[in-house]
Design a protein around this motif. Structure first.
Motif, PDB file in Angstrom:
ATOM      1  N   MET A   1     -38.452  34.101 -27.551  1.00  0.00           N
ATOM      2  CA  MET A   1     -39.500  34.638 -28.414  1.00  0.00           C
ATOM      3  C   MET A   1     -40.764  34.883 -27.594  1.00  0.00           C
ATOM      4  N   THR A   2     -41.346  36.044 -27.761  1.00  0.00           N
ATOM      5  CA  THR A   2     -42.569  36.377 -27.049  1.00  0.00           C
ATOM      6  C   THR A   2     -43.735  35.566 -27.606  1.00  0.00           C
ATOM      7  N   LEU A   3     -44.496  34.971 -26.702  1.00  0.00           N
ATOM      8  CA  LEU A   3     -45.700  34.236 -27.087  1.00  0.00           C
ATOM      9  C   LEU A   3     -46.875  35.183 -26.932  1.00  0.00           C
ATOM     10  N   ARG A   4     -47.608  35.381 -28.024  1.00  0.00           N
ATOM     11  CA  ARG A   4     -48.711  36.347 -28.022  1.00  0.00           C
ATOM     12  C   ARG A   4     -50.047  35.612 -27.899  1.00  0.00           C
ATOM     13  N   ILE A   5     -50.804  36.004 -26.897  1.00  0.00           N
ATOM     14  CA  ILE A   5     -52.032  35.297 -26.531  1.00  0.00           C
ATOM     15  C   ILE A   5     -53.229  36.246 -26.567  1.00  0.00           C
ATOM     16  N   ALA A   6     -54.357  35.716 -26.988  1.00  0.00           N
ATOM     17  CA  ALA A   6     -55.641  36.406 -26.834  1.00  0.00           C
ATOM     18  C   ALA A   6     -56.430  35.665 -25.766  1.00  0.00           C
ATOM     19  N   LYS A  23     -47.359  36.690 -14.684  1.00  0.00           N
ATOM     20  CA  LYS A  23     -46.187  36.201 -13.957  1.00  0.00           C
ATOM     21  C   LYS A  23     -45.300  35.287 -14.801  1.00  0.00           C
ATOM     22  N   ILE A  24     -45.666  35.090 -16.064  1.00  0.00           N
ATOM     23  CA  ILE A  24     -44.909  34.180 -16.930  1.00  0.00           C
ATOM     24  C   ILE A  24     -44.060  34.999 -17.901  1.00  0.00           C
ATOM     25  N   ASP A  25     -42.763  34.779 -17.873  1.00  0.00           N
ATOM     26  CA  ASP A  25     -41.852  35.525 -18.751  1.00  0.00           C
ATOM     27  C   ASP A  25     -42.119  35.211 -20.217  1.00  0.00           C
ATOM     28  N   GLY A  26     -41.972  36.220 -21.059  1.00  0.00           N
ATOM     29  CA  GLY A  26     -42.072  36.018 -22.499  1.00  0.00           C
ATOM     30  C   GLY A  26     -43.484  35.795 -22.994  1.00  0.00           C
ATOM     31  N   ASP A 279     -51.519  27.643 -16.730  1.00  0.00           N
ATOM     32  CA  ASP A 279     -51.115  28.493 -17.856  1.00  0.00           C
ATOM     33  C   ASP A 279     -49.637  28.288 -18.203  1.00  0.00           C
ATOM     34  N   ARG A 280     -48.810  28.067 -17.196  1.00  0.00           N
ATOM     35  CA  ARG A 280     -47.391  27.785 -17.456  1.00  0.00           C
ATOM     36  C   ARG A 280     -47.233  26.505 -18.282  1.00  0.00           C
ATOM     37  N   GLU A 281     -48.064  25.505 -17.996  1.00  0.00           N
ATOM     38  CA  GLU A 281     -48.001  24.261 -18.755  1.00  0.00           C
ATOM     39  C   GLU A 281     -48.418  24.493 -20.204  1.00  0.00           C
ATOM     40  N   PHE A 282     -49.438  25.283 -20.413  1.00  0.00           N
ATOM     41  CA  PHE A 282     -49.901  25.617 -21.769  1.00  0.00           C
ATOM     42  C   PHE A 282     -48.785  26.298 -22.563  1.00  0.00           C
ATOM     43  N   VAL A 283     -48.165  27.290 -21.960  1.00  0.00           N
ATOM     44  CA  VAL A 283     -47.086  28.033 -22.615  1.00  0.00           C
ATOM     45  C   VAL A 283     -45.893  27.116 -22.892  1.00  0.00           C
ATOM     46  N   ALA A 284     -45.513  26.308 -21.914  1.00  0.00           N
ATOM     47  CA  ALA A 284     -44.365  25.415 -22.076  1.00  0.00           C
ATOM     48  C   ALA A 284     -44.609  24.387 -23.174  1.00  0.00           C
TER      49      ALA A 284
END
Length: 316
Positions: A1-6, A23-26, A279-284
């Motif tokens: 699922m795509t994570l949508r960020i502002a 550089k982060i997928d999705g 940012d990868r940690e935030f998304v994960a």
């Protein structure tokens, strides 16, 4: 699922996050918030972002938005973090979380009420250099005896990292010291003693341009932190780890021994870029429904120390 960020704050650091997020997928950045519409639109076009605005509320109303990264002026961080959490969005706030403890505690309470992810950009926890040391500490291979840290910039005018005029004033204590105060506790354990002195107040900026901070951890480790906006090179922050089993010098993502021998940290994580790893940690954490490293709860002790130091300086 795509994570949508502002992303709010289309300045020098905002672009570093946009480079990392790319550089982060999705992950898709669907809205960019800036102070001036024309320049914000130009950056949005550069990164292929479909919506640009000068109002955070407008970005929060974008369909399908999941999360927000705040790279706005320090004085806006806490209030905007509350605004995002009230809107039901996960939030990552660039360092510092706040410039008053009352505001920081309010964000912590709101995070606990909502159960949303609320993370702060304490990048030193993610730099491969500091990760390398942290893993050795966690494995029992070494213990910090002393950290000697220099945070030096030449900033006698109110400009940002790109040399552009700032709309707000930076601060040695609440911004730059926050990096080291949190990192010292992360590496050496809870802080039990803190002292600070500061130099003259700048007549126009209204802030101290030089500061010295001493810290002691429950473990017995000590930290000496020197900060300056008057230093004309070299610029940046340099960490010397004096340990019971070796000495290292960390310069952002790079690491050398005390004898300046390079240490290969390229395999510590999936990237050598601390902002991208943050940012990868935030998304994960959002995807996995877990507390992130550098959550508001984890970094709040740092801001309690900064508050105590501010009170100490005010009374000196």
């Amino acid at each position: 699922m795509t994570l949508r960020i502002a992303l709010a704050g289309a300045g020098a650091f905002g672009e570093k996050h946009l480079d990392g997020l790319a550089k982060i997928d999705g992950v898709e950045v669907i809205s960019l918030v800036g102070r001036r519409l024309e320049s914000t639109q130009a950056i949005a076009a550069k990164y292929g972002i479909g919506h640009a605005t000068t109002e955070l509320a407008e970005a929060l109303d974008q369909p399908g938005l999941d999360a927000v990264i705040l790279c706005t002026p320090t004085q806006m961080h806490a209030s905007q973090a509350l605004q995002c959490l009230d809107a039901g969005k996960h939030v990552q706030v660039e360092i510092p979380l706040c410039d008053t403890l009352t505001d920081g505690e309010a964000v912590l309470r709101k995070q606990q009420e909502t159960g949303l992810i609320a993370m702060v950009g304490h990048t030193r926890r993610f730099n491969p250099s500091h990760q390398y040391i942290h893993r050795k500490i966690a494995a029992g291979d070494l213990a910090v005896q002393q950290m000697d840290v220099q945070t030096y910039f030449f900033r006698r005018q109110n400009i940002n990292a790109k040399g552009e005029a700032r709309s707000w004033t930076d601060h040695l204590l609440w911004h730059h010291a926050a990096h080291t105060v949190d990192l010292f506790a992360y590496q050496a354990g809870p802080i039990v003693k803190a002292n600070a002195v500061e130099g003259p107040i700048h007549p126009e900026l209204g802030i101290a341009m030089d500061m010295s901070i001493q810290l002691k951890a429950e473990s017995g480790a000590i930290c000496t932190l020197s900060l300056s906006f008057n230093n004309d090179g070299p610029l940046g922050t340099f960490f010397r780890y004096i340990c019971d089993n070796g000495t290292w010098i960390a310069r952002y993502d790079d690491l050398v021994t005390g004898k300046e021998e390079p240490v290969d940290v390229s395999k510590v994580d999936v990237s050598m870029n601390g902002i991208e790893l943050q940012d990868r940690e935030f998304v994960a954490a959002i995807r996995e429904g877990r507390e992130p490293n550098a959550s508001v709860a984890q970094v709040m002790p740092c801001y309690r120390i900064l508050d105590a130091l501010e009170k100490q300086l005010a009374g000196s």
